[in-house]
Design an enzyme around this catalytic site. Structure first.
Site, PDB file in Angstrom:
ATOM      1  N   TYR A  40       9.793 -66.057  -3.636  1.00 21.10           N
ATOM      2  CA  TYR A  40      11.191 -65.628  -4.348  1.00 21.10           C
ATOM      3  C   TYR A  40      11.863 -66.989  -4.845  1.00 21.10           C
ATOM      4  CZ  TYR A  40      15.434 -62.945  -4.711  1.00 21.10           C
ATOM      5  OH  TYR A  40      16.511 -62.205  -5.248  1.00 21.10           O
ATOM      6  N   LYS A  95       0.746 -37.695   1.363  1.00 19.43           N
ATOM      7  CA  LYS A  95      -0.130 -37.580   0.187  1.00 19.43           C
ATOM      8  C   LYS A  95      -0.267 -38.980   0.187  1.00 19.43           C
ATOM      9  CE  LYS A  95      -1.452 -35.516  -3.486  1.00 19.43           C
ATOM     10  NZ  LYS A  95      -2.187 -34.083  -3.581  1.00 19.43           N
ATOM     11  N   GLU A 137       4.334 -33.658  -7.664  1.00 22.59           N
ATOM     12  CA  GLU A 137       3.771 -32.831  -6.429  1.00 22.59           C
ATOM     13  C   GLU A 137       4.681 -31.747  -5.981  1.00 22.59           C
ATOM     14  OE1 GLU A 137       0.948 -32.634  -3.290  1.00 22.59           O
ATOM     15  OE2 GLU A 137       0.759 -33.951  -4.788  1.00 22.59           O
ATOM     16  N   ASP A 163      -0.989 -30.327  -7.893  1.00 23.54           N
ATOM     17  CA  ASP A 163      -1.109 -29.018  -7.367  1.00 23.54           C
ATOM     18  C   ASP A 163      -1.824 -28.150  -8.661  1.00 23.54           C
ATOM     19  OD1 ASP A 163       0.318 -29.569  -5.224  1.00 23.54           O
ATOM     20  OD2 ASP A 163       2.196 -29.208  -6.324  1.00 23.54           O
ATOM     21  N   GLY A 197       0.324 -18.971 -10.227  1.00 19.71           N
ATOM     22  CA  GLY A 197       1.112 -19.936 -10.145  1.00 19.71           C
ATOM     23  C   GLY A 197       0.450 -21.423 -10.990  1.00 19.71           C
TER      24      GLY A 197
END
Length: 767
Positions: A40, A95, A137, A163, A197
């Site tokens: 950092y 997932k 998704e 999908d 679909g």
């Protein structure tokens, strides 16, 4: 297990020991103030300034290049429908888990609270600088089409709606192979698609890209056949509307060559299949229950080529064969998009892989003698370790050839090696074990079933179909605990001290006495010993009343080993017993021997331990690469501890030249293949990845495995007993439920192996 118990188990899994399934892990040192000042302020300013000069430097100085966002608005989650972003989060985390374990890709899951297409697109665009890729998704159609199209056009990183395209890619590979087996051409076949679909539309488009003719395709939705004279068709449905004057799925399937199911369970019957053309190809991919059950389908037609989305049937069309490896290839060449060429490359890579010889690891996992390309094997298995070395390079090459790769790969062999190294972070071995055990479950007696954790493990073993448990212990206690955990199955319970077991106890005692009456054992003492659970359980194995035994949860190792040696003894040809532990490390499974039995083995003992361990490694579907460990390297010490290791290696090299084994070696040289190659290039292990360590004594082996387990939180399977006549396995004291389940799987596989060995010996005997 009751439905309520399963529900509770699922909730506990996601909630404990910490909520969720993924976490962020630091990749840099952070122990000192100097480390933190680099991580950092002020050190972090330097990479910030470099990124400001050139945005591409973000890939050099941050995790962007290996980070994918899994993004959803929760409008089409599994079969649950529109349940909203918060409800969808467990799926998105899941997932992410698959991305990590199959392709070593890090994931942040992002749930967006909007169903407005423009709002969703703008949200993703605004956060896109964080990520190297976007996986869309569980977004409902038709919005999913527009969202993906816009994001692909407006972002310069890979975007894919899994999908749609995942199922399309996997099923297209399976379809090409099925057509080859059926001796049909894709441009000629009649294809029926049940479902309209996102997945069905994408599948249909990809099949056309593979050569299918639009005129030969009929698509059906919940209203029946999608005809071009139907009113109010969406743009996507209109694309696949037919001019044929048919109305129902039943009519459409007459004389069809291919059925693609992406709709709902049980809408196809055997009569419909019988009207299809010869060698019909049926992909019933509705999940979890297909359009027609697998057994019904294959009973209807001898010539059928059948696939489903289920793992308990041959030819599983599983998206995990695609998305992790497609993104892996895209990320590794820093592609600006996932285009059609990359998808087609994945299709052809998967189709080609199914035709190649299957690794023994995969055959073992699925309980097959030899998986070969054919009607029951048209697509690779999810556990196939070759996927990561074959699919990403194909995708990466397609990205380069199609002009969307910004960091091309030059050394493909090196790239494949790097991909295979990524598998080290994934512990697939447990899944392989469980899967293999379930293919041929055996009876396993749990000698301490009146302990809660042992009983919980027996319940999991029963529910998962790993084994048929037999519960040994105080019956009243077992029944009470079973009620407590809702274990209501019809399971055999045996209390060795009960009067109802008197006849069996006396029978076992007499057999034991006959065996050991000339070794100081009286019939009275034998009868007394049979009241002890480990003696009773061992006799159950000996007498064939069970196939395998698990004990040791509540008693010290030496106490449990004693009756096993007395009653069961060594396997034919064995001169001693030993144990090995499998440690699930970041570099992959590591076998450590001997962790429990031999205090100070001789050189001869070490050779036998190495040989037995090699057999166990092969049982896991792996090729043993073994280092014989010492504090010295190749003769650098004349001390007897090092000399015996050297002598064992000399014997193994002379008598078993096929074994990849060498030593004596210090552990760091054994595990660092580059260091070993540079310093000892003559070694049989040079340049190889060692997966087995044989230790010079019990002290060093036991300390090492317990250090790994506690310091690195490495999961362990073992100690696995080697050299016994029967499948008996002894747990570590207070083993966890998962460890008991894993050891039960080992016991089942051991019983399977010994059954096969006995059958081979029997067949070799003269009639």
């Amino acid at each position: 297990m009751s439905k309520e118990s399963k529900r509770r188990e699922a909730l506990v899994y996601h909630a404990k020991p910490r909520p969720g399934k993924i976490q962020v892990v630091p990749t840099k040192k952070y122990a000192t103030q100097r480390d933190l000042s680099l991580a950092y302020s002020p050190g972090v300013a330097e990479p910030c300034l470099e990124n400001e000069k050139d945005k591409k430097n973000v890939y050099k100085y941050t995790a962007k290049g290996n980070l994918v966002a899994v993004i959803s608005n929760g409008t089409a989650v599994l079969g649950l429908g529109n349940i909203g972003p918060e409800a969808s989060k467990p799926v998105m985390e899941g997932k992410g888990l698959l991305f990590k374990i199959f392709a070593d890709i890090d994931v942040f899951d992002i749930e967006v609270d909007t169903e407005n297409v423009e709002e969703f697109i703008q949200t993703v665009k605004m956060i896109a600088p964080t990520f190297g890729g976007i996986n869309l998704e569980d977004i409902k159609a038709p919005e999913a089409f527009e969202i993906e199209r816009r994001l692909k056009e407006e972002l310069d990183i890979p975007v894919m709606h899994d999908d749609q395209h995942g199922t399309a890619i996997i099923s297209a590979a399976a379809l090409l192979n099925a057509l080859e087996i059926a001796e049909k051409k894709i441009e000629d076949v009649q294809i029926v698609i049940s479902g309209a679909g996102a997945a069905a539309i994408s599948c249909s488009r990809l099949y056309q890209a593979c050569g299918a003719k639009r005129k030969n395709m009929v698509m059906c939705d919940s209203k029946g056949v999608i005809r071009d004279d139907r009113d109010t068709l969406s743009k996507e449905k209109a694309e696949f509307a037919t001019h044929r004057k048919i109305d129902t799925l039943r009519e459409a399937m007459q004389d069809a060559d291919v059925f693609i199911g992406l709709s709902m369970a049980d809408i196809v019957d055997q009569a419909m299949l019988k009207t299809m053309a010869s060698n019909p190809i049926v992909f019933a991919m509705a999940n979890p229950n297909p359009e027609i059950k697998y057994q019904l389908a294959i009973d209807a037609r001898d010539d059928i080529i059948m696939a489903t989305g289920r793992s308990d049937n041959p030819n599983q069309v599983n998206n995990v064969l695609g998305f992790p490896f497609i993104f892996r290839g895209a990320l590794d060449v820093r592609a600006t998009k996932i285009n059609e060429a990359m998808k087609m490359a994945a299709v052809f890579a998967l189709a080609k892989l199914a035709k190649e010889p299957v690794p023994e690891q995969v055959n073992i996992a699925y309980g097959e003698t030899r998986l070969t390309f054919g009607r029951d094997y048209i697509i690779p298995k999810p556990f196939d370790p070759r996927l990561i070395a074959e699919v990403p390079p194909a995708v990466a090459k397609a990205a380069m050839e199609s002009g969307v790769a910004t960091e091309p790969i030059e050394d493909w062999e090196k790239y494949k090696d790097e991909l295979l190294e990524r598998l080290g972070s994934d512990n697939k071995v447990v899944r392989l074990l469980i899967n293999r055990a379930k293919l041929n479950p055996k009876r396993v007696v749990f000698a301490e079933a009146d302990h809660l954790d042992v009983l919980k493990a027996a319940q999991i073993v029963y529910d998962e179909g790993i084994a048929t448990p037999i519960l040994l212990g105080r019956k009243e206690t077992i029944l009470k605990l079973m009620e407590e955990i809702e274990f209501d199955a019809d399971i055999e319970i045996i209390d060795p001290k009960s009067d109802e077991e008197e006849e069996r106890k006396n029978k076992y005692a007499k057999v034991y006495w006959e065996q050991r009456k000339r070794k100081g054992v009286t019939l009275f003492s034998a009868e007394k010993l049979m009241r002890e659970r480990n003696y009773f359980a061992a006799m159950m194995v000996n007498e064939g009343d069970t196939d395998a035994l698990i004990s040791g949860y509540s008693r010290s190792y030496p106490v449990v080993v004693k009756p096993m040696l007395e009653l069961i003894g060594l396997a034919p040809g064995s001169t001693r017993i030993a144990t090995t532990n499998v440690m699930m490390t970041q570099r992959g499974p590591m076998f450590l021997s001997d962790t429990s039995i031999n205090i100070n083995p001789s050189a001869n003992d070490l050779t036998r331990i190495a040989q037995m361990t090699a057999g166990v490694v092969k049982m896991f579907g792996m090729e043993p690469v073994m280092a014989m460990i010492s504090y010295s390297n190749f003769g650098s010490s004349k001390n007897q501890t090092a000399v015996k290791v050297r002598e064992a290696v000399e014997y193994l090299h002379k008598r078993h030249p096929d074994l990849v084994v060498d030593g004596e070696l210090q552990t760091d040289f054994a595990l660092n293949k580059e260091m070993l190659q540079d310093t000892f290039p003559f070694s049989k292990l040079a340049g190889k990845k060692v997966n087995t360590l044989i230790f010079p004594n019990l002290e060093s082996a036991n300390i090492t495995y317990k250090l790994l387990k506690e310091l690195n939180k490495a999961d362990s399977i073992g100690p696995i007993m080697m050299g016994m006549k029967k499948p008996v396995h002894i747990l570590q004291l207070d083993a966890s439920v998962d460890e008991i389940v894993n050891m039960t799987a080992i016991a089942v596989i051991d019983a399977q192996q010994k059954e096969k060995q006995a059958a081979r010996l029997q067949s070799a005997l003269p009639n």
